[in-house]
Enzyme design. Structure first.
Site, mmCIF file in Angstrom:
data_model
loop_
_atom_site.group_PDB
_atom_site.id
_atom_site.type_symbol
_atom_site.label_atom_id
_atom_site.label_comp_id
_atom_site.label_asym_id
_atom_site.label_seq_id
_atom_site.Cartn_x
_atom_site.Cartn_y
_atom_site.Cartn_z
ATOM 1 C CE1 TYR A 178 42.436 67.369 35.991
ATOM 2 C CE2 TYR A 178 42.348 65.002 35.580
ATOM 3 C CZ TYR A 178 42.656 66.283 35.150
ATOM 4 O OH TYR A 178 43.169 66.483 33.892
ATOM 5 C CB CYS A 179 37.213 69.664 38.698
ATOM 6 S SG CYS A 179 36.808 69.816 40.452
ATOM 7 N NE ARG A 180 36.987 75.675 36.687
ATOM 8 C CZ ARG A 180 35.746 76.109 36.527
ATOM 9 N NH1 ARG A 180 34.993 76.340 37.605
ATOM 10 N NH2 ARG A 180 35.263 76.308 35.325
ATOM 11 C CB CYS A 184 36.967 72.396 41.901
ATOM 12 S SG CYS A 184 36.039 72.240 40.361
ATOM 13 C CG MET A 208 44.991 71.898 36.177
ATOM 14 S SD MET A 208 46.386 70.795 35.807
ATOM 15 C CE MET A 208 45.571 69.219 35.546
#
Length: 223
Positions: A178-180, A184, A208
Site C-alpha cells: 500500500y501507499c498514500r 497513488c 493510508m
C-alpha cells in the site's frame, strides 16, 4: 436593524465559493494529498510536489487563507498540517465525485497508474489476513510518511529502494502493498516490480488516506 437578505445571501455564498477557489488548482490538491499523510515542512512539500519554494509557499498560503491547513514554526522552518480530518474527507470526496462525473478522470487515471492488471485486496480482507499472520504488509511510502502513521505490523521499504531490498522480504508469503491512497502510483509500481521478481504481490485497493478516514488502527515509528 433591517438586513438586506439578498446581499447577505450573496455574501454567504461567496464565502462558500472562497473554499472552492482554493481547491481550484491541481498542485494545491497534490499538496493536500501529501499533507493527508502527516505534517511536513515547506521544503519537503515543495520537493515532493515538484515545486520551487516560492510557488509552494504561495499555494500553501492560499490553502491556509481558506482554512484548509494550519502551521507551526520550529526555528526558521514552517511546518504545515491539515486543519482537520474534515479537510481530508473533503479531498477524498472531491476525487470520488470527479471520477464519477468527469469523463477525463478515467483515462488520466489509467495513464498515470497504468492498467488495473494486478490483484487487489480490500481493507477488510487485509485485517482478516493480518490476524492469521500469513501475509507481509509492505508500506512503500517515504520513511517520514511511514513514521507519521502506518498499518500495524507493516514494514517500510520506500519504492525507490525496493529493487535493492527485495531480499529483506519473505519469499513464502503474499506481500500486500500500500501507499498514500487509491490514486497513488507507488503501490502499483511496487507490485509490478515484485511480480517481475517472482513474488506474490497484492495491492491494497486504496491506501493510508482511506485507512485513516475509516478510523482503523495505526502504528507509529520514531523519526
Amino acid at each position: 436593524m433591517r438586513v438586506d437578505r439578498t446581499a447577505a445571501k450573496a455574501a454567504l455564498y461567496e464565502s462558500f465559493a472562497a473554499s472552492g477557489k482554493a481547491l481550484g488548482s491541481g498542485k494545491r490538491l497534490e499538496l493536500l494529498d501529501l499533507l493527508a499523510q502527516g505534517e511536513r515542512s515547506v521544503e519537503s512539500l515543495a520537493a515532493a510536489a515538484g515545486l520551487n519554494l516560492t510557488t509552494a509557499s504561495a499555494h500553501l498560503q492560499t490553502l491556509k487563507q481558506a482554512g484548509f491547513v494550519a502551521t507551526r514554526r520550529e526555528g526558521v522552518r514552517i511546518h504545515y498540517r491539515l486543519a482537520g480530518e474534515d479537510v481530508a474527507q473533503l479531498f477524498a470526496l472531491l476525487r470520488k465525485v470527479a471520477e464519477a462525473h468527469q469523463p477525463a478522470v478515467a483515462p488520466a487515471r489509467e495513464t498515470y497508474l497504468g492498467p488495473a492488471d494486478s490483484p487487489e485486496m480490500t481493507r477488510e480482507e487485509l485485517l482478516t489476513r493480518a490476524e492469521s499472520g500469513d501475509i507481509t504488509v509492505l508500506d512503500v511510502r517515504p520513511a517520514p510518511e511511514y513514521q507519521a502513521g502506518h498499518i500495524p505490523a507493516a514494514v517500510n521499504i520506500p519504492v525507490d529502494q525496493l529493487a535493492n531490498r527485495i531480499a529483506e522480504l519473505p519469499d513464502d508469503s503474499d506481500i500486500v502493498v500500500y501507499c498514500r491512497g487509491e490514486y497513488c502510483v507507488l503501490a502499483h509500481d511496487a507490485v509490478r516490480l515484485l511480480t517481475d521478481h517472482g513474488r506474490r504481490a497484492i495491492r491494497l485497493h486504496d491506501g493510508m488516506l482511506e485507512w485513516r478516514l475509516a478510523e482503523l488502527p495505526l502504528a507509529f515509528a520514531p523519526a
